[in-house]
Design a protein around this motif. Structure first.
Motif, short mmCIF file in Angstrom:
data_model
loop_
_atom_site.label_atom_id
_atom_site.label_comp_id
_atom_site.label_asym_id
_atom_site.label_seq_id
_atom_site.Cartn_x
_atom_site.Cartn_y
_atom_site.Cartn_z
N SER A 1 -2.76 -5.39 3.35
CA SER A 1 -2.47 -5.99 2.05
C SER A 1 -3.05 -5.16 0.91
CB SER A 1 -3.01 -7.42 1.99
OG SER A 1 -2.46 -8.21 3.02
N ILE A 2 -4.19 -4.53 1.15
CA ILE A 2 -4.83 -3.72 0.10
C ILE A 2 -3.93 -2.57 -0.32
CG2 ILE A 2 -6.77 -2.18 -0.37
CD1 ILE A 2 -8.48 -3.95 1.38
N PHE A 3 -3.19 -2.03 0.65
CA PHE A 3 -2.32 -0.89 0.37
C PHE A 3 -0.89 -1.32 0.07
CE2 PHE A 3 -5.81 0.69 2.96
CZ PHE A 3 -6.17 1.84 2.29
N GLY A 4 -0.65 -2.62 -0.05
CA GLY A 4 0.69 -3.12 -0.38
C GLY A 4 1.69 -3.04 0.76
N MET A 5 1.21 -2.78 1.98
CA MET A 5 2.12 -2.65 3.11
C MET A 5 2.65 -3.99 3.59
SD MET A 5 0.46 0.45 5.35
CE MET A 5 -1.28 0.15 5.06
N ASP A 6 2.01 -5.08 3.20
CA ASP A 6 2.47 -6.41 3.61
C ASP A 6 3.82 -6.75 2.96
OD1 ASP A 6 0.98 -6.40 1.22
OD2 ASP A 6 0.72 -8.57 1.31
N ASP A 7 4.22 -6.00 1.95
CA ASP A 7 5.55 -6.20 1.35
C ASP A 7 6.65 -5.55 2.19
OD1 ASP A 7 4.44 -7.53 -0.79
OD2 ASP A 7 4.39 -5.76 -2.09
N VAL A 8 6.23 -4.70 3.15
CA VAL A 8 7.20 -3.92 3.92
C VAL A 8 7.23 -4.34 5.38
CG1 VAL A 8 7.99 -1.58 4.47
CG2 VAL A 8 6.68 -2.00 2.36
N VAL A 9 6.05 -4.56 5.96
CA VAL A 9 5.98 -4.96 7.38
C VAL A 9 5.76 -6.47 7.45
CG1 VAL A 9 5.22 -2.73 8.25
CG2 VAL A 9 3.51 -4.34 7.43
N HIS A 10 6.63 -7.15 8.20
CA HIS A 10 6.61 -8.62 8.26
C HIS A 10 6.43 -9.16 9.67
CE1 HIS A 10 7.79 -9.04 4.01
NE2 HIS A 10 8.55 -7.97 4.23
N TYR A 11 6.28 -8.26 10.64
CA TYR A 11 6.07 -8.67 12.03
C TYR A 11 4.74 -8.11 12.52
CZ TYR A 11 11.01 -9.90 11.80
OH TYR A 11 12.20 -10.46 11.44
N HIS A 12 3.96 -8.96 13.16
CA HIS A 12 2.60 -8.60 13.55
C HIS A 12 2.33 -9.08 14.97
CE1 HIS A 12 2.23 -8.33 9.12
NE2 HIS A 12 2.84 -9.50 9.13
N LEU A 13 1.94 -8.17 15.85
CA LEU A 13 1.64 -8.56 17.23
C LEU A 13 0.27 -9.22 17.31
CD1 LEU A 13 2.86 -5.69 19.59
CD2 LEU A 13 3.85 -7.95 19.22
N ASP A 14 0.22 -10.40 17.89
CA ASP A 14 -1.05 -11.09 18.10
C ASP A 14 -1.70 -10.50 19.35
OD1 ASP A 14 -3.20 -12.76 18.15
OD2 ASP A 14 -2.07 -14.61 18.48
N MET A 15 -2.24 -9.30 19.17
CA MET A 15 -2.74 -8.52 20.31
C MET A 15 -3.85 -7.58 19.82
SD MET A 15 -0.49 -5.88 22.66
CE MET A 15 -0.10 -4.75 21.29
N PRO A 16 -5.05 -7.66 20.39
CA PRO A 16 -6.15 -6.77 19.97
C PRO A 16 -5.98 -5.38 20.57
CG PRO A 16 -6.90 -8.21 21.73
CD PRO A 16 -5.48 -8.62 21.44
N LEU A 17 -5.15 -4.57 19.96
CA LEU A 17 -4.71 -3.31 20.56
C LEU A 17 -5.80 -2.24 20.59
CD1 LEU A 17 -2.47 -1.48 21.67
CD2 LEU A 17 -1.75 -1.04 19.31
N TYR A 18 -6.50 -2.03 19.48
CA TYR A 18 -7.36 -0.85 19.36
C TYR A 18 -8.42 -1.05 18.27
CZ TYR A 18 -5.64 0.13 14.77
OH TYR A 18 -5.40 0.04 13.43
N VAL A 19 -9.39 -0.17 18.25
CA VAL A 19 -10.27 0.01 17.10
C VAL A 19 -10.25 1.49 16.73
CG1 VAL A 19 -11.79 -1.90 17.77
CG2 VAL A 19 -12.38 0.44 18.43
#
Length: 338
Positions: free
Chosen positions: A211-229
Motif C-alpha cells: 500500500s505504501i508504494f500504491g501497488m494495492d491499486d493494481v494487485v487485488h489477489y493475495h495468497l494467504d500463504m507465508p511464502l518467504y522472508v
C-alpha cells in the motif's frame, strides 16, 4: 557510598572528556524506501537518534531515501565504495554474490520476522567477515513472512506458467522460473510502474507494504500463504568506520547487535501484521485461502531450493550441512522455524 558516587562521577567525567575530544562527524545513510515507510521513521530514524545521543552528538546521520544515491541493487556497493557512509540493502538483489546469507531466503523456512532477525544476527556473526568483509557489517533484519500479490487469481504453482513476477530476491526468482514463469527484478519504488503497465502479473512482497508504494491499486489477489522472508542489512563504509575514534567506534558497535536488528524491524512488523486483515475487509481485494493440497503443492514445488543452496555453498568450499544446521538451531531457539 560516597566512594561509589565518586567513582561513578569520575567515570562519567572520563567518558565526557573522551567525547569532548571527538570531532562532530556528519554521516550519510542511503536507502530506497519512501520516508513514509515505517522502517524509515520507526527503524532507521530511531537507530540514528540513539547513535547521536550515545555519542554525545558527535555522530550525526543524514538520510538519502527513495534511491537518491542509486538503485536498490547497488546499495551494497554504495557503502563499499564510500558513496554513502551507511546503506540499507537487500543482498538478494544480487543473486549468487552472498550465498551463505541466501539461506534466509528459502520459502517456508522462517516463521517470524523478529525471532528470525535475532536468530540470523547470531548465526551470521560467524560468516559476515568472509562474505561481506569489504564493508563494516552492522545488522541484518527480516520482515514477517510475505506472500504473492497478483493482478489475477493464482492459486497453485501450475497457475504460474507464463506469468511474470517481480520476486523479492534471487531465490524466489528461481522458484518462479521453475514453475514456468519469468521474473523481472526491480526495486520496490519501481515495482508499481512495472505492474501498472502490465510488464509484471504479480509481486512477492510483505502484506501491508504494497500500500505504501500504491501497488494495492493494481494487485487485488493475495495468497494467504507465508511464502518467504527477505534479508536486509545495514552496512557501513569500512574506511569511514576506521576513521572514527575508539569511543565513536564503540557507539557504532553497540548499535550493531541482534537486539538493535529486532528494534529496527519491530515497527515494520507491527505495521504489516495488519495487512491481511485490511485486505480481507476490502471489497476490492481477494485474500485466497488455500486448501491443504494447494499449500502442499507450493511446498513441494519449492523443496529443490534447499538442495540448490547447499550446492552453491559447497562450491565455495564450505560445509553446507554445518551452516544449515547452525541456523536451524538458532531459529528454533527463537521459536522462528517454520
Amino acid at each position: 557510598m560516597k566512594y561509589l558516587l565518586a567513582g561513578a562521577m569520575s567515570a562519567a567525567l572520563m567518558i565526557g572528556a573522551a567525547y569532548a575530544e571527538d570531532k562532530v562527524i556528519e554521516m550519510s545513510f542511503s536507502h530506497d524506501l519512501p520516508t513514509q515507510h515505517p522502517l524509515h521513521s520507526q527503524g532507521f530514524q530511531v537507530w540514528a537518534d540513539s547513535i547521536r545521543e550515545a555519542s554525545n552528538g558527535t555522530l550525526d546521520i543524514s538520510f538519502f531515501p527513495a534511491g537518491q544515491l542509486g538503485k536498490a541493487e547497488d546499495e551494497y556497493d554504495i557503502a563499499k565504495y564510500g558513496i554513502a557512509d551507511f546503506v540499507w540493502a537487500n543482498p538478494g538483489h544480487t543473486p549468487g554474490r552472498f550465498p551463505i546469507m541466501a539461506l534466509g531466503e528459502l520459502p517456508f523456512f522462517i516463521s517470524s520476522g523478529l525471532g528470525g532477525t535475532e536468530a540470523m544476527n547470531e548465526w551470521y556473526a560467524e560468516y559476515k567477515d568472509q562474505e561481506m568483509g569489504d564493508v563494516k557489517f552492522c545488522v541484518v533484519h527480516l520482515h514477517d513472512p510475505g506472500t504473492l500479490h497478483s493482478t489475477s487469481e493464482i492459486r497453485t504453482p501450475a497457475d504460474m506458467k507464463g506469468k511474470t513476477i517481480r520476486p523479492a530476491n534471487g531465490t524466489i526468482g528461481r522458484l518462479v522460473q521453475s514453475m514456468g514463469g519469468s521474473s523481472v527484478q526491480v526495486g520496490p519504488s519501481e515495482a508499481r510502474e512495472v505492474l501498472e503497465r502490465g510488464a509484471a502479473d504479480g509481486i512477492t512482497f510483505p502484506w501491508r507494504s504494497i500500500s505504501i508504494f500504491g501497488m494495492d491499486d493494481v494487485v487485488h489477489y493475495h495468497l494467504d500463504m507465508p511464502l518467504y522472508v527477505t534479508n536486509f542489512i545495514i552496512a557501513m563504509n569500512k574506511d569511514r568506520y576506521e576513521s572514527l575514534s575508539e569511543t565513536q567506534q564503540q557507539v557504532i558497535d553497540d548499535h550493531c547487535s541482534p537486539e538493535w536488528g529486532a528494534k529496527i524491524a519491530a515497527g515494520w512488523v507491527e505495521f504489516d501484521n495488519e495487512g491481511k486483515r485490511l485486505f480481507q475487509e476490502s471489497p476490492e481485494h481477494h485474500v485466497l485461502e488455500l486448501t491443504d493440497d494447494e499449500l502442499t503443492q507450493w511446498k513441494d514445488a519449492s523443496s529443490f531450493l534447499l538442495d540448490d543452496w547447499k550446492a552453491s555453498v559447497t562450491a565455495k568450499g564450505l560445509d553446507a550441512d554445518a551452516i544449515y544446521n547452525a541456523f536451524v538451531e538458532r531459529l528454533e531457539a527463537h521459536d522462528a522455524k517454520f
